[in-house]
Design an enzyme around this catalytic site. Structure first.
Site, short mmCIF file in Angstrom:
data_model
loop_
_atom_site.label_atom_id
_atom_site.label_comp_id
_atom_site.label_asym_id
_atom_site.label_seq_id
_atom_site.Cartn_x
_atom_site.Cartn_y
_atom_site.Cartn_z
N HIS A 1 0.83 -1.22 0.00
CA HIS A 1 0.00 0.00 0.00
C HIS A 1 0.86 1.27 0.00
O HIS A 1 0.52 2.27 0.62
CB HIS A 1 -0.95 0.04 1.20
CG HIS A 1 -1.98 -1.04 1.21
ND1 HIS A 1 -3.25 -0.88 0.72
CD2 HIS A 1 -1.91 -2.33 1.62
CE1 HIS A 1 -3.93 -2.01 0.86
NE2 HIS A 1 -3.14 -2.92 1.41
N ASN B 1 -10.39 -2.70 2.70
CA ASN B 1 -10.11 -2.70 1.26
C ASN B 1 -11.39 -2.45 0.49
O ASN B 1 -12.48 -2.46 1.06
CB ASN B 1 -9.54 -4.07 0.84
CG ASN B 1 -8.04 -4.19 1.11
OD1 ASN B 1 -7.35 -3.20 1.33
ND2 ASN B 1 -7.54 -5.42 1.09
FE1 HDE Z 1 -2.48 -4.85 5.30
N1 HDE Z 1 -0.66 -4.08 5.79
N2 HDE Z 1 -1.85 -6.69 5.86
N3 HDE Z 1 -4.28 -5.68 4.73
N4 HDE Z 1 -3.15 -3.06 4.77
C1 HDE Z 1 -0.30 -2.79 5.67
O1 HDE Z 1 0.82 -1.55 7.32
C2 HDE Z 1 -0.74 -6.95 6.58
C3 HDE Z 1 -4.64 -6.99 4.84
C4 HDE Z 1 -4.42 -2.72 4.39
O2 HDE Z 1 -3.14 3.49 4.09
C5 HDE Z 1 1.03 -2.49 6.30
O3 HDE Z 1 1.10 0.65 7.74
C6 HDE Z 1 -0.68 -8.35 6.92
C7 HDE Z 1 -6.05 -7.14 4.70
C8 HDE Z 1 -4.48 -1.32 4.06
O4 HDE Z 1 -1.50 3.32 5.53
C9 HDE Z 1 1.43 -3.84 6.93
C10 HDE Z 1 -1.79 -8.90 6.36
C11 HDE Z 1 -6.54 -5.88 4.48
C12 HDE Z 1 -3.19 -0.83 4.29
C13 HDE Z 1 0.27 -4.73 6.52
C14 HDE Z 1 -2.53 -7.86 5.72
C15 HDE Z 1 -5.42 -4.97 4.50
C16 HDE Z 1 -2.39 -1.93 4.73
C17 HDE Z 1 2.03 -1.83 5.41
C18 HDE Z 1 -2.19 -10.37 6.36
C19 HDE Z 1 -7.98 -5.46 4.22
C20 HDE Z 1 -2.69 0.59 4.06
C21 HDE Z 1 2.10 -0.39 5.86
C22 HDE Z 1 -2.68 -10.82 7.56
C23 HDE Z 1 -8.87 -5.72 5.33
C24 HDE Z 1 -2.89 1.46 5.25
C25 HDE Z 1 1.30 -0.32 7.05
C26 HDE Z 1 -2.47 2.87 4.94
C27 HDE Z 1 -1.04 -1.83 5.10
C28 HDE Z 1 0.22 -6.02 6.90
C29 HDE Z 1 -3.74 -8.11 4.99
C30 HDE Z 1 -5.58 -3.58 4.28
C31 HDE Z 1 2.78 -4.38 6.56
C32 HDE Z 1 0.40 -9.02 7.73
C33 HDE Z 1 -6.85 -8.44 4.80
C34 HDE Z 1 -5.70 -0.54 3.57
O5 HDE Z 1 1.47 -3.74 8.31
#
Ligand code: HDE
EC number: 1.11.1.6
Length: 694
Positions: A71, A145
């Site tokens: 992201h 999302n």
């Molecule tokens: Fe994320 N995801 N994600 N994700 N995600 C990040 O956090 C992660 C997942 C989502 O505008 C990171 O600050 C793991 C689902 C958004 O700043 C990180 C898993 C959904 C954003 C991270 C998921 C999301 C992130 C990278 C699997 C929808 C952007 C930078 C379990 C419900 C937030 C940060 C923004 C960002 C990890 C799966 C949505 C690395 C480990 C499911 C919208 O922490």
């Protein structure tokens, strides 16, 4: 302009307007000249002594912070959430249980997932939809999302998924694309991804704008009310603007014409006062429903169809302010799924549990220390009291002597003893019984990977189904290894034989590969869910959309102004495109300035177009490539097109004159402009695509 003297390096000859305007160093010392490094003579070496130059360069050298590991490319905006239907019976969360009309400030960041910070906006990808509610009981981050399911069921697989989706490590490409071997290799070996694959191969993955897409909390969460009673909940954001996507060929071209298409769209809409709004809806259900539901509510690869548990609308979010500084706000905002408030709780969804570790952890790397909550965009807007102290960049250290507890300060000493936990008001976890042996195993209840993938596919209109088959064909055509292509089709056979057959033929396989053996037999008779289709839920309005009017010398002034008027009256935006950015002289002799030169404004950046010019002009531009593409693409992308008969030479050389259908409207009689804009409310003339495919 006249006081600009550029003769000796320019800027240092511009005088400050007053005391407030004097440049200083970061230490506040006034600066006389920051354009010329201190030198030993005008042609001599630069002196290290120059503390002003060194400070300027030092700070510049450290301007970048690591981009988000996923992201990375995003756009943030401010707004307000207004509670329209309080639900104290379900949750004690103050933003949702307060009085009707209660307002909570929010900051929302939309994003793509795979591409880096500089990647184009129209990548085929999931869009992040992260909302930070600054509630009066702490920050609540709903990090969702625009697609309600996810690729994987267990957070431990996330690094593999992202490694596979990002550029291949040896060559460093492709950027912001899933169309490559690594991605499809991983996906085809992870059957749990199949439902999500249907969504990302659908038009949901190429939204027309952040304004025209839904948002989802994805996981099942818990609501907890004042009595401690817990219920399950799934969160939905429904755009009041309606949903809309682009066509893949259009997406490819938009990426070239305007890689900032989505962020520009959001910025421009808010700047023009056309504030986008979403309704917040909840699907609430109890343990009994969860037990009887065909799938596991803890499995993030499944939805609960809206037809089965209706979405109850409880509030409206209005986004009404652009950021003032992109870095300070959009880049530094730190969303954490662990940021919940009393009244909201997690479930045991293994994806959510893993996310709760990852988000906090990643902020340390990105923002450099544990005090990122001191950065204004991350600071709660309610009082903050605790005994945390020090660390990098500490800006809000508590005052006084008491920095531990228990302590006896304040007992008659007149000193502040600091805060204490409050069982009455404080966060308490939902009282849920858990037991089990430590085990690395996926629950059997997570094993059906195809049923809802099929449900999604059969719920689409034929136009949308064709787009999905085309998307799969495009992606698999970029996959070099034949065995991976076959494996994907082997999965598609478990979803829909028709779809598998179409893709198989389109990528030129001589025979259908064998179906993959499913972990559990799919349920083949799940009913259609119309809520899953974009086109079945079309807004029937051109409000908030954009009309591009291509004019050239001699364009009928009355027609142009009728079009502008009709579009503006319906709440649409209008841009004038011309062969020269200075504009064109209209039939009445007035000069109409253009917003864009034709080369920089292909029709892909508009929702509908009009072409108005004299016959002489149409002849002049009938061999002009950008003019031909403008008309040709509008036709190919099933757009509504307004025209005057004089444009015939140009339309003929664009090859569309003989194919003109009901999506073309002759607006030479000014009153037809309104009919045209009404038609545009259908957003596309899909009949044209159907004809082309037959
Ligand atoms: Fe994320 N995801 N994600 N994700 N995600 C990040 O956090 C992660 C997942 C989502 O505008 C990171 O600050 C793991 C689902 C958004 O700043 C990180 C898993 C959904 C954003 C991270 C998921 C999301 C992130 C990278 C699997 C929808 C952007 C930078 C379990 C419900 C937030 C940060 C923004 C960002 C990890 C799966 C949505 C690395 C480990 C499911 C919208 O922490």
């Amino acid at each position: 302009m006249k006081d600009l003297d550029l003769s000796k390096g320019g800027a240092n000859h511009q005088k400050p307007k007053g005391d407030d305007d004097v440049m200083t160093t970061a230490q506040g010392a006034p600066v006389a000249d920051d354009q010329n490094w201190l030198k030993a003579g005008p042609r001599g070496p630069s002196l290290l002594e120059d503390h002003i130059a060194r400070e300027k360069i030092f700070h510049f050298d450290h301007e970048r912070i690591p981009e988000r590991v996923v992201h990375a490319r995003g756009y943030g905006v401010h707004g307000t959430f207004e509670l329209t239907d309080p639900i104290p019976e379900l949750t004690c969360a103050s933003a949702l249980a307060g009085e009707k009309g209660k307002k909570t400030p929010v900051f929302v960041r939309f994003s793509t997932v795979a591409g880096n910070k500089g990647s184009p906006d129209l990548a085929r990808d999931v869009r992040g939809f992260a909302v930070k509610f600054y509630t009066d009981e702490g920050n609540w981050d709903l990090v969702g999302n625009n697609i309600p399911v996810f690729f994987i069921q267990d957070a431990i697989k996330f690094p593999d998924l992202i490694h596979a989706a990002k550029p291949a490590p040896d060559r460093g490409f492709p950027q912001a694309q899933t169309a490559h071997d690594n991605f499809w290799d991983f996906i085809s070996l992870s059957p749990e991804a199949m439902h999500m694959v249907m969504w990302i191969m659908s038009d949901r993955a190429i939204p027309r704008s952040f304004r025209f897409m839904e948002g989802f909390g994805v996981h099942t969460f818990r609501f907890v009310n004042a009595e401690g009673k817990a219920t399950f909940v799934k969160f939905h954001w429904k755009p009041k603007q309606g949903m809309q996507s682009v066509i893949w060929n259009e997406a490819l071209k938009i990426n070239g014409a305007d890689p900032d298409f989505h962020r520009r769209d959001m910025w421009a809409a808010i700047d023009a006062g056309d504030y986008p709004q979403w309704e917040l809806g909840v699907q609430v259900f109890d343990e009994e429903f969860a037990e009887n539901f065909e799938f596991d509510v803890l499995d993030a690869t499944k939805i609960i169809p809206e037809e089965q548990v209706p979405v109850r609308i409880i509030g409206t979010m209005t986004l009404d302010a652009n950021v003032e500084n992109f870095f300070a706000e959009t880049e530094q905002v730190a969303f954490c799924t662990q940021n919940i408030v009393p009244g909201i709780d997690f479930t045991e969804d293994p994806l959510l549990q893993g996310r709760n570790f990852s988000y906090l952890d990643t902020q340390l790397k990105r923002l450099g220390g544990p005090n990122f909550t001191h950065i204004p965009i991350n600071s709660p807007k309610c009082p903050v009291r605790h005994f945390q102290q020090d660390g990098h960049m500490a800006m809000q250290n508590p005052k006084g002597r008491a920095n531990y507890e228990p302590n006896s300060w304040g007992e008659g000493t007149g000193e502040d003893r600091g805060p204490r936990g409050c069982p009455m008001r404080g966060f308490t976890s939902a009282s849920v019984a858990v037991e089990g042996a430590k085990i690395r195993e996926r629950s059997e209840t997570f094993a059906d990977h195809y049923s809802q993938a099929r449900q999604f596919y059969i719920s689409q209109t034929p136009v949308e189904q064709t787009h999905m088959a085309n998307a799969l064909t495009f992606e698999l055509s970029k996959v070099g290894r034949m065995d991976i292509r076959k494996r994907v089709i082997g999965h598609l056979r478990n979803i829909d034989e028709g779809l598998a057959g179409k893709v198989c033929e389109a990528i030129g396989l001589p025979e259908m590969p064998e179906a993959i053996k499913p972990a559990r037999e799919p349920i083949t008779d799940l009913p259609e869910s119309p809520a899953l289709s974009i086109l079945k839920n079309s807004p029937n309005s051109f409000k908030g959309r954009k009309l591009g009017i291509y004019i050239a010398e001699g364009a009928d002034a009355k027609v142009v102004s009728a079009l502008k008027e009709a579009a503006t009256a319906t709440g649409a935006m209008v841009e004038i495109v011309a062969p020269h950015v200075a504009g064109a002289k209209l039939s009445d002799g007035t000069m109409l300035e253009a917003n864009e030169k034709i080369d920089g404004a292909p029709s892909v950046v508009y929702d509908a177009v009009a072409v108005v010019m004299s016959e002489q002009s149409a002849r002049r531009y009938d061999a002009d490539k950008p003019s031909i593409d403008f008309v040709n693409d509008a036709f190919a992308h099933a757009k509504f097109v307004a025209y005057v008969p004089e444009v015939k030479p140009l339309f003929e050389s664009a090859g569309v004159w003989k194919w003109m259908d009901d999506g073309f409207v002759d607006v030479s009689d000014g009153s037809a402009a309104r009919t045209f804009i009404e038609k545009c409310g259908n957003l596309r003339f899909w009949g044209r695509e159907a004809v082309k495919q037959d």
